[in-house]
Design a protein around this motif. Structure first.
Motif, PDB file in Angstrom:
ATOM      1  N   PHE A  33       0.838  -1.196   0.000  1.00  0.00           N
ATOM      2  CA  PHE A  33       0.000   0.000   0.000  1.00  0.00           C
ATOM      3  C   PHE A  33       0.878   1.252   0.000  1.00  0.00           C
ATOM      4  O   PHE A  33       2.014   1.251   0.485  1.00  0.00           O
ATOM      5  N   GLU A  34       0.331   2.336  -0.540  1.00  0.00           N
ATOM      6  CA  GLU A  34       0.994   3.639  -0.515  1.00  0.00           C
ATOM      7  C   GLU A  34       0.382   4.477   0.603  1.00  0.00           C
ATOM      8  O   GLU A  34      -0.814   4.371   0.873  1.00  0.00           O
ATOM      9  N   VAL A  35       1.197   5.319   1.230  1.00  0.00           N
ATOM     10  CA  VAL A  35       0.746   6.110   2.375  1.00  0.00           C
ATOM     11  C   VAL A  35       0.376   7.521   1.930  1.00  0.00           C
ATOM     12  O   VAL A  35       1.117   8.163   1.169  1.00  0.00           O
ATOM     13  N   VAL A  36      -0.761   7.994   2.421  1.00  0.00           N
ATOM     14  CA  VAL A  36      -1.163   9.388   2.262  1.00  0.00           C
ATOM     15  C   VAL A  36      -1.241   9.992   3.666  1.00  0.00           C
ATOM     16  O   VAL A  36      -2.034   9.538   4.489  1.00  0.00           O
ATOM     17  N   ASP A  37      -0.407  10.973   3.909  1.00  0.00           N
ATOM     18  CA  ASP A  37      -0.281  11.554   5.250  1.00  0.00           C
ATOM     19  C   ASP A  37      -1.168  12.789   5.369  1.00  0.00           C
ATOM     20  O   ASP A  37      -0.839  13.849   4.849  1.00  0.00           O
TER      21      ASP A  37
END
Length: 613
Positions: A542-546
């Protein structure tokens, strides 16, 4: 204009408060060497002082030589003593716990004792909607926020009213937030389990800094690193948020909220009450000795560090359409203008090394086709619902009142959007075990991991494991057990494409939204998010969105301390929420280019040079 007038009014009120702090009232009691005084017209939620001033030159003492005890009815509290110009003072903030007169016992260096008192406590400026909104701290066994001191890495303590901080752009400086000796002596463990937020605010920039949650026993404080890239005159605002914020469920000592949202809404009086001693501090950031890098490309990830930049300071009319090195796209078309309360906001979140594009509905439709995205599925709690709510508002009609389920094709597009309120898988009994079978049921209803090869699966899966509900209702052990099962279930189903999964670290918690949701705290949310980012994300691709970093510095953008979008019938307002959702869009659509989505800054050379000036 109205927004500017409100900001000027707030600055004038704070300046008046600072001026009042520096003017001791007439002595209430005296000895041969000391005059002691307290305001007879104290008001709730207004910062007040007990003053101890020498009557003549040549009288020397240290703050440890004094003792000040405050009494309100049955409550007795030891106040922290700090040096001020020509003497000493102790701060206190009257609150709704007691409206009678406050009594004080002052023990002086020569052993003499003086007694003094205030008049009856007035309501002050924290009276709203027909009731007093100044919540109690004094009658709880925790320090006041003003019992903490700012200390630099050389050990210098910032006491003086007119003392300023200085730095150069790009220069890193270490500071500590240290409890006073009185706070450590009388409130011991609470002083060592505090949680803080630090932000620097100027007319042009807003930025925040990570404060370590662990108490540093060698420095007797909480460490943070100051690092500002933009020159200017700032106010460094240091606030306490929680005490005991990381305690697990059913702990005999529950978390205690002391933030700007003590009443589960942003109030200036509570925001001032949450500040440590001396805050806000004057901070001057001088130009860097060497040129700092300027953003030179579009952001393709959701974790780029940055700061908020005000565009209202620019004179050009074209400013509503951003341009590099700050951003691209139309702020008005992307709904970046209005805050949750309808006020006009000039701020954009601009990373240091790249820029975000603000996607309009037209841009979303265009880029979804270019990237061959036909279905976006959103799953989580009410914070992640802000993604679905914004998309539904972009493409009306759609009922954006509080909803727990949605499955529709966005109007006049071929893009399918679905949403499921994942909190239904959380056992709502405190300390209950999350139902993993329910989790699987919700996932397979939308074929999220593609186990059913005969039906389509979402191209984009926007996911948050109901972090708010987890922090509210689950123990750390139960959440970790569920997270392990979830990691095994998802496996590598998103690692080989073309489907993509996004772990969203949802907005920073300035409060728990309402009284019933304790122990939902920012520290527990951060802990559970970190567990997901270190265990689930690497294993699943998964890719992280902060969303936490941009929202941490904007407490006024959270209408209840938890949510940054305000539910409405026709559309949702909330420019802080729109900004973090736009960060998600930038990560989803990546290098999409064409029409109003530029891929190169060459057409904006005039604007780049303007901002470099």
């Amino acid at each position: 204009q109205q927004q500017e007038e409100e900001e000027q009014k707030q600055e004038q009120q704070e300046q008046q408060q600072d001026d009042n702090d520096k003017k001791p009232p007439k002595p209430t009691a005296s000895t041969d060497n000391w005059d002691v005084s307290v305001n007879q017209a104290c008001k709730m939620c207004e910062r007040e002082r007990v003053w101890i001033l020498p009557k003549k030159d040549g009288i020397h003492a240290h703050r440890e030589d004094f003792q000040i005890i405050l009494r309100t009815g049955t409550v007795e509290r030891h106040l922290s003593v700090f040096p001020v110009d020509k003497g000493f003072a102790a701060e206190f903030v009257p609150d709704a716990s007691y409206s009678g007169s406050y009594e004080f016992t002052v023990v002086l260096p020569d052993g003499k004792t003086l007694d003094l008192s205030t008049g009856k406590i007035g309501n002050g400026q924290c009276f709203q909607w027909g009731s007093l909104r100044c919540h109690s701290i004094l009658n709880h066994d925790v320090p006041q926020p003003c019992d903490f001191i700012l200390v630099d890495d050389s050990g210098h303590e910032f006491f003086r009213d007119d003392e300023s901080l200085h730095a150069k752009a790009g220069e890193k400086k270490t500071f500590y937030i240290r409890p006073s000796p009185e706070a450590l002596q009388y409130y011991g463990q609470a002083a060592k389990e505090a949680f803080f937020n630090v932000r620097a605010v100027s007319a042009k920039h807003i930025t925040s800094f990570d404060v370590e949650s662990e108490f540093d026993t060698t420095q007797n404080g909480y460490k943070f690193e100051l690092d500002i890239r933009d020159e200017g005159s700032y106010r460094l605002i240091v606030t306490a948020q929680w005490f005991y914020g990381r305690r697990d469920l059913k702990d005999p000592v529950p978390p205690f909220l002391v933030s700007s949202h003590m009443d589960f809404q942003y109030l200036d009086c509570n925001a001032r009450k949450s500040r440590i001693h001396g805050s806000p501090f004057k901070l001057t950031v001088a130009p860097s000795d060497t040129p700092l890098p300027v953003a030179d490309h579009k952001c393709l990830t959701g974790t780029a560090p940055g700061r908020w930049v005000s565009l209202k300071v620019e004179a050009r009319k074209e400013v509503e359409r951003c341009a590099p090195p700050l951003c691209t796209g139309g702020r008005d078309e992307a709904w970046m203008i209005l805050d949750w309360n309808g006020s006009h906001q000039p701020w954009v979140y601009a990373p240091f090394d790249c820029w975000y594009h603000f996607y309009s509905p037209k841009d979303i439709e265009f880029c979804a086709k270019q990237k061959k995205i036909q279905w976006i599925h959103v799953m989580g709690d009410s914070q992640i619902r802000e993604v679905a709510g914004l998309l539904m508002s972009f493409f009306p009609p759609g009922d954006t009142n509080k909803f727990h389920f949605a499955d529709l094709v966005l109007a006049n597009t071929t893009l399918r959007l679905s949403f499921y309120a994942f909190e239904e898988a959380v056992n709502m009994n405190e300390g209950g075990t999350r139902d993993f079978d329910k989790t699987v049921e919700f996932m397979e209803q939308f074929n999220v991991v593609g186990k059913n090869t005969s039906t389509p699966r979402p191209d984009i899966f926007v996911f948050n494991p109901a972090l708010s509900y987890a922090a509210w209702k689950e123990t750390v052990a139960d959440y970790e057990s569920w997270l392990k099962k979830m990691t095994e279930y998802v496996g590598d189903s998103f690692q080989n494409g073309p489907q993509r999964g996004f772990w969203v670290s949802t907005g920073y918690l300035h409060s728990q939204a309402h009284a019933e949701t304790n122990p939902l705290t920012c520290e527990r949310q951060l802990l559970f998010d970190e567990m997901g980012r270190t265990q689930f994300v690497p294993a699943t691709g998964f890719e992280v969105v902060d969303a936490m970093t941009p929202t941490r510095s904007r407490p006024e953008g959270a209408w209840d301390g938890l949510h940054y979008l305000r539910t409405g019938g026709a559309y949702w307002n909330g420019h802080v929420a729109v900004q973090w959702v736009q960060i998600l869009f930038n990560t989803i659509f990546g290098d999409c280019e064409g029409e109003s989505v530029p891929g190169t800054p060459s057409q904006f050379k005039w604007y780049t040079s303007l901002h470099r000036r």
